[in-house]
Motif scaffolding. Structure first.
Motif, PDB file in Angstrom:
ATOM      1  N   ARG A   1       0.900  -1.303   0.066  1.00 49.19           N
ATOM      2  CA  ARG A   1      -0.075  -0.015   0.167  1.00 49.19           C
ATOM      3  C   ARG A   1       0.836   1.174   0.013  1.00 49.19           C
ATOM      4  NH1 ARG A   1      -2.210  -1.170   4.457  1.00 49.19           N
ATOM      5  NH2 ARG A   1      -4.158  -2.186   3.625  1.00 49.19           N
TER       6      ARG A   1
ATOM      7  N   GLU B   1      -3.434   0.218  -3.497  1.00 48.63           N
ATOM      8  CA  GLU B   1      -3.028  -1.114  -3.174  1.00 48.63           C
ATOM      9  C   GLU B   1      -2.611  -1.950  -4.262  1.00 48.63           C
ATOM     10  OE1 GLU B   1      -5.680  -3.269  -0.999  1.00 48.63           O
ATOM     11  OE2 GLU B   1      -5.444  -2.223   1.039  1.00 48.63           O
ATOM     12  N   GLY B   2      -1.553  -2.812  -4.201  1.00 45.25           N
ATOM     13  CA  GLY B   2      -0.837  -3.687  -5.303  1.00 45.25           C
ATOM     14  C   GLY B   2      -1.042  -5.031  -4.578  1.00 45.25           C
TER      15      GLY B   2
ATOM     16  N   LEU C   1       0.763  -2.262  -8.026  1.00 37.84           N
ATOM     17  CA  LEU C   1       0.719  -1.132  -7.591  1.00 37.84           C
ATOM     18  C   LEU C   1       1.165   0.199  -8.482  1.00 37.84           C
ATOM     19  CD1 LEU C   1       0.118   1.074  -5.297  1.00 37.84           C
ATOM     20  CD2 LEU C   1       2.630   0.693  -4.522  1.00 37.84           C
TER      21      LEU C   1
END
Length: 423
Positions: free
Chosen positions: A79, A85-86, A153
């Motif tokens: 994050r 977020e990824g 992300l």
């Protein structure tokens, strides 16, 4: 084997028996003439930047990276300070043993770093706290999990597919080969399993296992299994099915050549890891003796090792594993070196997490792919995409086109996942 002969092989990798050699690779594949290149030249090729983050003018500062677990599966969530977020799915069959390294040594490193600097950060992470001493699967499985999440992300921050930040997507549809993970069953049992796998995937190519895996005496897993299975599979699937076989380091050079001659007779398209993976001289002897292309690279963890493998022409097809080798950026450097030598590249898929989808994404970026990419079945992780079914349809996986890697993990599944601690 002469350079001219290897040029013909490069054009014919994966060709059904009825195809003309010149047309075998298809429109996406170059079939270039292999070229002699030095280790120094390959180092220069690999050194050029892979990641393109110019469209992200402001820092993407990582606030947190965490490892989550739901049942057998491990996920990484990263994050940034804006709350974007990824996500990535790790190679869970190894992360179950390696999670202390990820939680204790990998995730903390990324806190506060600018994700746009990911390419340089990979080297700094390698040096950080003597992480290089863990060189190999123990380190790179963890690094790959982190890298893929950060790429996801960055793609979401840019509003683009992650592949567009890695040199650009070359193709949206990836033809797959289905792969059996079984060794030691009877030829009849293996054939029945292969028929089931092909029926489920619609694949036009398949791979199965030969030999006894890392034997010192070159003995088969069952006496005579490989010699019986090689013709049996060809006869069962006919001339239009592309066939590969993997020995998993089963043979010395002499026995590998003997088995390879049988594969040649039935026109198999490549022969994976015939000798012990770290014995490059033995593998080169097999590649020089046979007309069938030899694939190698699943176990390699060092860029210097790949440079040597390519420069000495130890194999015909270069085969990095995205998770075992540390992710997309490092693997794309390997593919670039292979292309400089006029050699095709294909990802090895370690069958866990979303490995099949990672492999398809990687193949979508290559200038020098082989016609079929490895597939070992869909993941147990519930995912969705508005732009892809995320499964083979008629032997084709369509690459999702959304931001990042274009998929959504079921929120309920994520809610059930629990953070993993170092101890």
């Amino acid at each position: 084997m002469s350079w001219n002969r290897r040029r013909v092989l490069g054009a014919a990798v994966g060709a059904p028996l009825g195809l003309r050699v010149g047309a075998a690779m298809g429109a996406d594949d170059r079939g270039e003439t292999p070229r002699a290149v030095s280790v120094a030249e390959l180092a220069k090729v690999a050194a050029a930047p892979v990641l393109r983050a110019e469209e992200l003018p402001a820092p993407v500062t990582i606030a947190a990276m965490e490892l989550l677990r739901n049942g057998r599966e491990f996920l990484v969530r990263v994050r940034d300070r804006d709350g974007v977020e990824g996500m990535s799915a790790t190679n869970s069959m190894h992360m179950v043993y390696l999670h202390p390294i990820f939680v204790g040594r990998i995730a903390p490193f990324f806190a506060g770093k600018d994700a746009r600097q990911l390419e340089d950060l990979l080297w700094e992470l390698y040096r950080h706290a003597d992480n290089y001493k863990y060189q190999g699967l123990a380190l790179w499985v963890c690094v790959a999990a982190a890298e893929i999440a950060v790429l996801d992300l960055l793609g979401k921050k840019a509003g683009k597919p992650a592949g567009e930040l890695l040199g650009g997507v070359k193709r949206r549809e990836i033809a797959v080969y289905t792969a059996s993970g079984t060794r030691g069953n009877t030829p009849e049992e293996e054939l029945a399993d292969l028929k089931k796998l092909v029926a489920e995937s619609g694949a036009k190519a398949l791979k199965f296992r030969l030999g006894g895996r890392m034997r010192r005496d070159s003995a088969d897993s069952r006496p005579g299994r490989s010699e019986a299975l090689i013709p049996m599979v060809r006869e069962a699937f006919g001339p239009d099915m592309t066939l590969y076989a993997d020995s998993n380091s089963s043979y010395d050079a002499e026995e590998a050549i003997r088995i390879g001659r049988i594969m040649e007779k039935y026109q198999y398209a490549f022969y994976e890891e015939p000798c012990h993976f770290d014995d490059l001289e033995a593998t080169r002897a097999v590649a020089e003796a046979l007309a069938i292309p030899v694939a190698l690279g699943e176990q390699e963890s060092s860029e210097a090792g790949f440079r040597r493998m390519i420069a000495m022409r130890a194999a015909d097809i270069v085969q990095p594993d995205l998770h075992y080798y540390g992710g997309f950026i490092r693997s794309l450097r390997v593919a670039r070196m292979a292309a400089a030598a006029g050699m095709p590249c294909t990802p090895h898929m370690s069958g866990s997490g979303l490995g099949y989808l990672d492999a398809a994404h990687f193949a979508s970026l290559l200038d020098n792919p082989v016609p079929f990419t490895e597939y070992k079945g869909n993941s147990a992780i519930p995912i969705s995409s508005p732009t892809s079914s995320l499964k083979p349809e008629g032997g084709i996986v369509r690459i999702p086109t959304g931001p990042g890697f274009g998929i959504t993990i079921d929120p309920a599944y994520l809610h059930e996942a629990r953070p993993v601690r170092a101890s």
